[in-house]
Write a protein that holds these residues in place. Structure first.
Motif, PDB file in Angstrom:
ATOM      1  N   GLY A   1     -53.693  57.384  63.988  1.00  0.00           N
ATOM      2  CA  GLY A   1     -53.112  56.189  63.400  1.00  0.00           C
ATOM      3  C   GLY A   1     -51.791  55.826  64.039  1.00  0.00           C
ATOM      4  O   GLY A   1     -51.513  54.647  64.321  1.00  0.00           O
ATOM      5  N   THR A   2     -50.955  56.835  64.287  1.00  0.00           N
ATOM      6  CA  THR A   2     -49.664  56.596  64.947  1.00  0.00           C
ATOM      7  C   THR A   2     -49.870  56.011  66.337  1.00  0.00           C
ATOM      8  O   THR A   2     -49.192  55.048  66.738  1.00  0.00           O
ATOM      9  CB  THR A   2     -48.867  57.910  65.065  1.00  0.00           C
ATOM     10  N   ILE A   3     -50.811  56.579  67.076  1.00  0.00           N
ATOM     11  CA  ILE A   3     -51.092  56.082  68.432  1.00  0.00           C
ATOM     12  C   ILE A   3     -51.597  54.641  68.367  1.00  0.00           C
ATOM     13  O   ILE A   3     -51.253  53.812  69.215  1.00  0.00           O
ATOM     14  CB  ILE A   3     -52.123  56.989  69.133  1.00  0.00           C
ATOM     15  N   SER A   4     -52.388  54.319  67.345  1.00  0.00           N
ATOM     16  CA  SER A   4     -52.896  52.954  67.194  1.00  0.00           C
ATOM     17  C   SER A   4     -51.768  51.959  66.947  1.00  0.00           C
ATOM     18  O   SER A   4     -51.787  50.833  67.451  1.00  0.00           O
ATOM     19  CB  SER A   4     -53.909  52.890  66.046  1.00  0.00           C
ATOM     20  N   ILE A   5     -50.784  52.371  66.127  1.00  0.00           N
ATOM     21  CA  ILE A   5     -49.626  51.504  65.888  1.00  0.00           C
ATOM     22  C   ILE A   5     -48.868  51.286  67.196  1.00  0.00           C
ATOM     23  O   ILE A   5     -48.503  50.165  67.556  1.00  0.00           O
ATOM     24  CB  ILE A   5     -48.698  52.121  64.831  1.00  0.00           C
ATOM     25  N   LEU A   6     -48.625  52.370  67.930  1.00  0.00           N
ATOM     26  CA  LEU A   6     -47.928  52.262  69.206  1.00  0.00           C
ATOM     27  C   LEU A   6     -48.717  51.413  70.192  1.00  0.00           C
ATOM     28  O   LEU A   6     -48.139  50.673  71.003  1.00  0.00           O
ATOM     29  CB  LEU A   6     -47.708  53.664  69.793  1.00  0.00           C
ATOM     30  N   PHE A   7     -50.037  51.534  70.117  1.00  0.00           N
ATOM     31  CA  PHE A   7     -50.933  50.829  71.025  1.00  0.00           C
ATOM     32  C   PHE A   7     -50.631  49.332  71.036  1.00  0.00           C
ATOM     33  O   PHE A   7     -50.621  48.680  72.095  1.00  0.00           O
ATOM     34  CB  PHE A   7     -52.384  51.048  70.573  1.00  0.00           C
ATOM     35  N   THR A   8     -50.388  48.777  69.860  1.00  0.00           N
ATOM     36  CA  THR A   8     -50.167  47.340  69.749  1.00  0.00           C
ATOM     37  C   THR A   8     -48.944  46.899  70.542  1.00  0.00           C
ATOM     38  O   THR A   8     -48.999  45.960  71.353  1.00  0.00           O
ATOM     39  CB  THR A   8     -49.994  46.947  68.270  1.00  0.00           C
ATOM     40  N   PHE A   9     -47.827  47.583  70.320  1.00  0.00           N
ATOM     41  CA  PHE A   9     -46.586  47.209  71.003  1.00  0.00           C
ATOM     42  C   PHE A   9     -46.637  47.549  72.500  1.00  0.00           C
ATOM     43  O   PHE A   9     -46.141  46.792  73.338  1.00  0.00           O
ATOM     44  CB  PHE A   9     -45.402  47.917  70.339  1.00  0.00           C
ATOM     45  N   VAL A  10     -47.266  48.679  72.816  1.00  0.00           N
ATOM     46  CA  VAL A  10     -47.393  49.070  74.221  1.00  0.00           C
ATOM     47  C   VAL A  10     -48.271  48.080  74.977  1.00  0.00           C
ATOM     48  O   VAL A  10     -47.987  47.725  76.127  1.00  0.00           O
ATOM     49  CB  VAL A  10     -47.963  50.498  74.327  1.00  0.00           C
ATOM     50  N   ALA A  11     -49.334  47.595  74.333  1.00  0.00           N
ATOM     51  CA  ALA A  11     -50.228  46.634  74.984  1.00  0.00           C
ATOM     52  C   ALA A  11     -49.499  45.334  75.304  1.00  0.00           C
ATOM     53  O   ALA A  11     -49.671  44.760  76.387  1.00  0.00           O
ATOM     54  CB  ALA A  11     -51.436  46.351  74.088  1.00  0.00           C
ATOM     55  N   ILE A  12     -48.685  44.858  74.359  1.00  0.00           N
ATOM     56  CA  ILE A  12     -47.923  43.634  74.600  1.00  0.00           C
ATOM     57  C   ILE A  12     -46.961  43.837  75.780  1.00  0.00           C
ATOM     58  O   ILE A  12     -46.849  42.983  76.667  1.00  0.00           O
ATOM     59  CB  ILE A  12     -47.147  43.229  73.331  1.00  0.00           C
ATOM     60  N   ALA A  13     -46.272  44.988  75.791  1.00  0.00           N
ATOM     61  CA  ALA A  13     -45.340  45.287  76.893  1.00  0.00           C
ATOM     62  C   ALA A  13     -46.090  45.439  78.206  1.00  0.00           C
ATOM     63  O   ALA A  13     -45.634  44.957  79.260  1.00  0.00           O
ATOM     64  CB  ALA A  13     -44.564  46.565  76.567  1.00  0.00           C
ATOM     65  N   PHE A  14     -47.242  46.101  78.170  1.00  0.00           N
ATOM     66  CA  PHE A  14     -48.062  46.299  79.360  1.00  0.00           C
ATOM     67  C   PHE A  14     -48.488  44.959  79.956  1.00  0.00           C
ATOM     68  O   PHE A  14     -48.402  44.732  81.172  1.00  0.00           O
ATOM     69  CB  PHE A  14     -49.288  47.142  78.993  1.00  0.00           C
ATOM     70  N   GLY A  15     -48.930  44.045  79.095  1.00  0.00           N
ATOM     71  CA  GLY A  15     -49.334  42.725  79.564  1.00  0.00           C
ATOM     72  C   GLY A  15     -48.170  41.947  80.149  1.00  0.00           C
ATOM     73  O   GLY A  15     -48.311  41.285  81.192  1.00  0.00           O
ATOM     74  N   TRP A  16     -46.997  42.039  79.500  1.00  0.00           N
ATOM     75  CA  TRP A  16     -45.825  41.311  80.001  1.00  0.00           C
ATOM     76  C   TRP A  16     -45.399  41.834  81.369  1.00  0.00           C
ATOM     77  O   TRP A  16     -45.090  41.067  82.276  1.00  0.00           O
ATOM     78  CB  TRP A  16     -44.679  41.442  78.998  1.00  0.00           C
ATOM     79  N   ILE A  17     -45.387  43.167  81.515  1.00  0.00           N
ATOM     80  CA  ILE A  17     -44.994  43.764  82.798  1.00  0.00           C
ATOM     81  C   ILE A  17     -45.965  43.361  83.901  1.00  0.00           C
ATOM     82  O   ILE A  17     -45.544  43.034  85.022  1.00  0.00           O
ATOM     83  CB  ILE A  17     -44.933  45.307  82.675  1.00  0.00           C
ATOM     84  N   ASN A  18     -47.250  43.374  83.590  1.00  0.00           N
ATOM     85  CA  ASN A  18     -48.241  42.983  84.595  1.00  0.00           C
ATOM     86  C   ASN A  18     -48.054  41.546  85.057  1.00  0.00           C
ATOM     87  O   ASN A  18     -48.148  41.237  86.252  1.00  0.00           O
ATOM     88  CB  ASN A  18     -49.655  43.166  84.031  1.00  0.00           C
ATOM     89  N   ARG A  19     -47.800  40.659  84.081  1.00  0.00           N
ATOM     90  CA  ARG A  19     -47.608  39.249  84.442  1.00  0.00           C
ATOM     91  C   ARG A  19     -46.284  39.044  85.183  1.00  0.00           C
ATOM     92  O   ARG A  19     -46.213  38.256  86.130  1.00  0.00           O
ATOM     93  CB  ARG A  19     -47.659  38.372  83.189  1.00  0.00           C
ATOM     94  N   LYS A  20     -45.240  39.751  84.746  1.00  0.00           N
ATOM     95  CA  LYS A  20     -43.913  39.588  85.334  1.00  0.00           C
ATOM     96  C   LYS A  20     -43.885  40.054  86.784  1.00  0.00           C
ATOM     97  O   LYS A  20     -43.333  39.389  87.667  1.00  0.00           O
ATOM     98  CB  LYS A  20     -42.888  40.374  84.516  1.00  0.00           C
ATOM     99  N   PHE A  21     -44.493  41.213  87.033  1.00  0.00           N
ATOM    100  CA  PHE A  21     -44.430  41.810  88.372  1.00  0.00           C
ATOM    101  C   PHE A  21     -45.755  41.714  89.121  1.00  0.00           C
ATOM    102  O   PHE A  21     -45.896  42.288  90.206  1.00  0.00           O
ATOM    103  CB  PHE A  21     -43.997  43.277  88.259  1.00  0.00           C
ATOM    104  N   GLN A  22     -46.739  41.003  88.511  1.00  0.00           N
ATOM    105  CA  GLN A  22     -48.037  40.763  89.138  1.00  0.00           C
ATOM    106  C   GLN A  22     -48.678  42.064  89.639  1.00  0.00           C
ATOM    107  O   GLN A  22     -49.095  42.166  90.798  1.00  0.00           O
ATOM    108  CB  GLN A  22     -47.890  39.756  90.286  1.00  0.00           C
ATOM    109  N   LEU A  23     -48.745  43.032  88.741  1.00  0.00           N
ATOM    110  CA  LEU A  23     -49.358  44.316  89.085  1.00  0.00           C
ATOM    111  C   LEU A  23     -50.872  44.188  89.113  1.00  0.00           C
ATOM    112  O   LEU A  23     -51.467  43.441  88.348  1.00  0.00           O
ATOM    113  CB  LEU A  23     -48.956  45.383  88.057  1.00  0.00           C
ATOM    114  N   SER A  24     -51.502  44.953  89.958  1.00  0.00           N
ATOM    115  CA  SER A  24     -52.961  44.991  90.039  1.00  0.00           C
ATOM    116  C   SER A  24     -53.376  46.293  90.697  1.00  0.00           C
ATOM    117  O   SER A  24     -52.539  47.039  91.219  1.00  0.00           O
ATOM    118  CB  SER A  24     -53.489  43.785  90.833  1.00  0.00           C
TER     119      SER A  24
END
Length: 612
Positions: free
Chosen positions: A176-199
């Motif tokens: 459950g704790t990991i699931s809560i973290l998952f939400t915020f980490v996913a948003i940050a992960f998506g932002w970083i990918n878009r910001k720095f165009q990671l692939s």
């Protein structure tokens, strides 16, 4: 039978199905490698958002691979593992993957239209409204079940004194704790990918680092909540997941979830191999059960086997994912085959693993002669079986248990956020006066319809009814899930057949699945209706909340199904071949800017731009 042999044979068959039949379908229908997909032409930063092939695949796979391939296959093993395995392989290749790929293909060729919008175009507006009502009711049932399932996985376990048993609650609290973290980490992960165009490997490396960090924090700081507490947490998550732009949370979360699920599949395969080498992978479950004895108790192979397995072989819900979200993310037309057909083939393989794991665990978990609730839920059987295989090749037992608990919840949680989003969109589309995929859902609605079709209002109403059903006992109508799910698949297949005929494409490969699914699902619904009526006659008001509610839903589903199927079949036999070509490409302002920047030759003149 040795489980290694079953896994190896199934892997070869499914791979051959993808490489031969899947590619043949793509060639028969036509994939234009030069065409710009709706995700690129109609990009709007909310629903239409071009993604790499793996990211689009991740969204499709994580959304469709929910509880079904584990729950359905293990439940159906009452008939023996061999009939279930054969249906998963045959159904997955010739039914489910064709269904998913076909729905995705038709949507991409029609500017990203949802299945309901495709029905209006090829069948009629009445069919669209009835289908949307059917879809919305269906998603409410799924939301209720999956939210209850996930909350039950995370909740604390009480000891004999009534206090929280922290040792037994650790795996659920950590997941459950990991699931809560998952939400915020996913948003940050998506932002970083878009910001720095990671692939590529950079994107994968970042995902792995975030995974390790999440698991480390989760195992150190588990959150202990009761079931109602987790209901509240999951509801808040779904509220935002269903309403936020898809590239903000859903897209990056699906990428992360798919990596975890692929690791789970790899662990299951390696575990089976290690157990097999040690002589512990023998499938002790019966290959074929006593069919006549089961039939005497009302459990007939047809249609129960085929509506029980569901997601492992064919699931109507997948068409909603293919047309509502995935078609708006596919960046290149050639990506449709791995995203649509490939994701379903991999899900069928998960179903095969569930069959093998349950077959191996049969002798140690069950002495009653059949897999069932007496030894735990299908998820518990699968989780314990894979964790046992992981410990066999050296993984710490606690880590294996936590990892599998997290995977189990991810299977359900990633599907329920997709279901919540699709339920919200179905509700909004019901009030729409246009049939344009580029318009906001509910576009053109006035008065009360305009209020109800607001994104946040539609989300709250959909979740509220789903949660009310969860608290009120969704299990009262859950037995109808299998039949309604397959009926949805049948309606999708008919729509695809009409699409193929109208556009001059081959559609004969859809006719057998259409006939089989309609006969199978209506047989199941009729049996359910007869059973409910018999129960009401025998016990009256005592079963009104169970059999009575099932009867109402069964009749409603049959009526909606008959009307939609009739209209679809009428159009199938009445339309002229090639009478309705694919839609002319539509563009958004953002799509035009990005495509022009990429020197796309097909970018339209200013007057051809349609604001999405």
């Amino acid at each position: 039978m040795n489980g290694i042999v079953v896994v190896a044979v199934a892997a070869v068959v499914l791979a051959a199905g993808y490489l031969v039949y899947g590619r043949w379908l793509a060639k028969s229908w036509g994939v234009d490698r030069e065409a710009l997909t709706p995700a690129r032409r109609m990009e709007d930063g909310k629903n239409f958002s071009p993604a790499s092939c793996f990211t689009a695949f991740s969204h499709q796979f994580s959304s469709i691979c929910g509880a079904g391939p584990v729950t359905g296959t293990i439940t159906a093993m009452m008939f023996g593992w061999l009939p279930v395995l054969l249906w998963v392989l045959v159904g997955g290749i010739f039914f489910g993957a064709v269904h998913d790929f076909g729905a995705l293909y038709a949507s991409v060729k029609n500017n990203g239209k949802s299945l309901a919008q495709l029905i209006e175009k090829y069948i009629g507006r009445t069919g669209r409204r009835l289908f949307l009502l059917f879809s919305w009711l269906f998603t409410i049932i799924v939301i209720a079940a999956f939210v209850d399932m996930v909350a039950g996985t995370f909740m604390t376990v009480a000891g004999e004194d009534g206090a929280v048993d922290f040792a037994r609650s650790y795996a659920g609290g950590t997941a459950g704790t990991i699931s809560i973290l998952f939400t915020f980490v996913a948003i940050a992960f998506g932002w970083i990918n878009r910001k720095f165009q990671l692939s590529g490997w950079r994107e994968l490396a970042l995902a792995v680092v975030l995974f390790v960090a999440m698991f480390a924090v989760g195992m150190q700081f588990p959150v202990y909540l009761d079931k109602n507490g987790w209901f509240a947490v999951i509801t808040v998550y779904l509220l935002f997941a269903a309403a936020m732009p898809i590239q903000t949370l859903k897209q990056p979360r699906d990428y992360l979830t798919s990596i975890m699920m692929i690791v789970m599949i790899a662990c299951a395969v390696v575990g089976i191999v290690v157990l097999g080498v040690a002589g512990e992978a023998t499938m002790t479950a019966p290959a074929v059960a006593d069919i006549s004895a089961l039939a005497a108790n009302g459990s007939y192979v047809f249609p129960l086997l085929f509506v029980s397995v569901a997601c492992g072989a064919l699931s109507g819900f997948h068409s909603l994912v293919s047309t509502n979200t995935s078609s708006k993310q596919v960046e290149k037309e050639q990506d449709m085959l791995p995203v649509g057909y490939g994701a379903m083939v991999l899900e069928s393989f998960v179903g095969v693993l569930a069959i093998v794991v349950a077959g191996i665990m049969f002798s140690t978990m069950n002495t009653a002669g059949a897999l069932g609730a007496a030894v735990g839920t299908p998820f518990q059987i699968f989780s314990q079986g894979v964790a046992r295989g992981m410990t066999a090749f050296g993984v710490d037992g606690t880590l294996a248990t936590v990892f599998m608990t997290m995977c189990v919840s991810a299977l359900a949680l990633t599907s329920v956020d997709a279901v919540a989003r699709i339920g919200r969109l179905s509700f909004q589309e019901f009030f729409a006066t246009t049939n344009d995929a580029a318009e906001e859902a509910g576009a053109g609605a006035t008065g009360v319809g305009k209020v109800l079709s607001n994104t946040w209002v539609a989300t709250v109403l959909t979740l509220a009814l789903g949660l009310a059903l969860a608290f009120g006992g969704y299990t009262n109508i859950w037995p109808l899930f299998g039949a309604s799910n397959q009926l949805l698949g049948g309606m999708t297949m008919i729509t695809l057949a009409v699409f193929c005929k109208c556009t001059g494409r081959r559609g004969f490969m859809l006719y057998v699945p259409v006939a089989f699914l309609l006969v199978c699902t209506f047989t199941s619904l009729v049996q359910s209706t007869i059973g409910c009526i018999a129960a009401l006659q025998a016990q009256g008001m005592a079963v009104m909340a169970t059999s009575g509610l099932q009867l109402v839903f069964a009749i409603l589903l049959m009526v909606l199904g008959v009307i939609v199927a009739y209209n679809c079949l009428k159009e199938l036999f009445g339309k002229e071949a090639g009478s309705l070509p694919d839609e002319e490409p539509e563009w958004s302002q953002l799509g035009r800017v990005h495509c022009t920047r990429g020197n796309a030759a097909d970018a339209p003149a200013d007057g051809a731009v349609k604001q999405a």
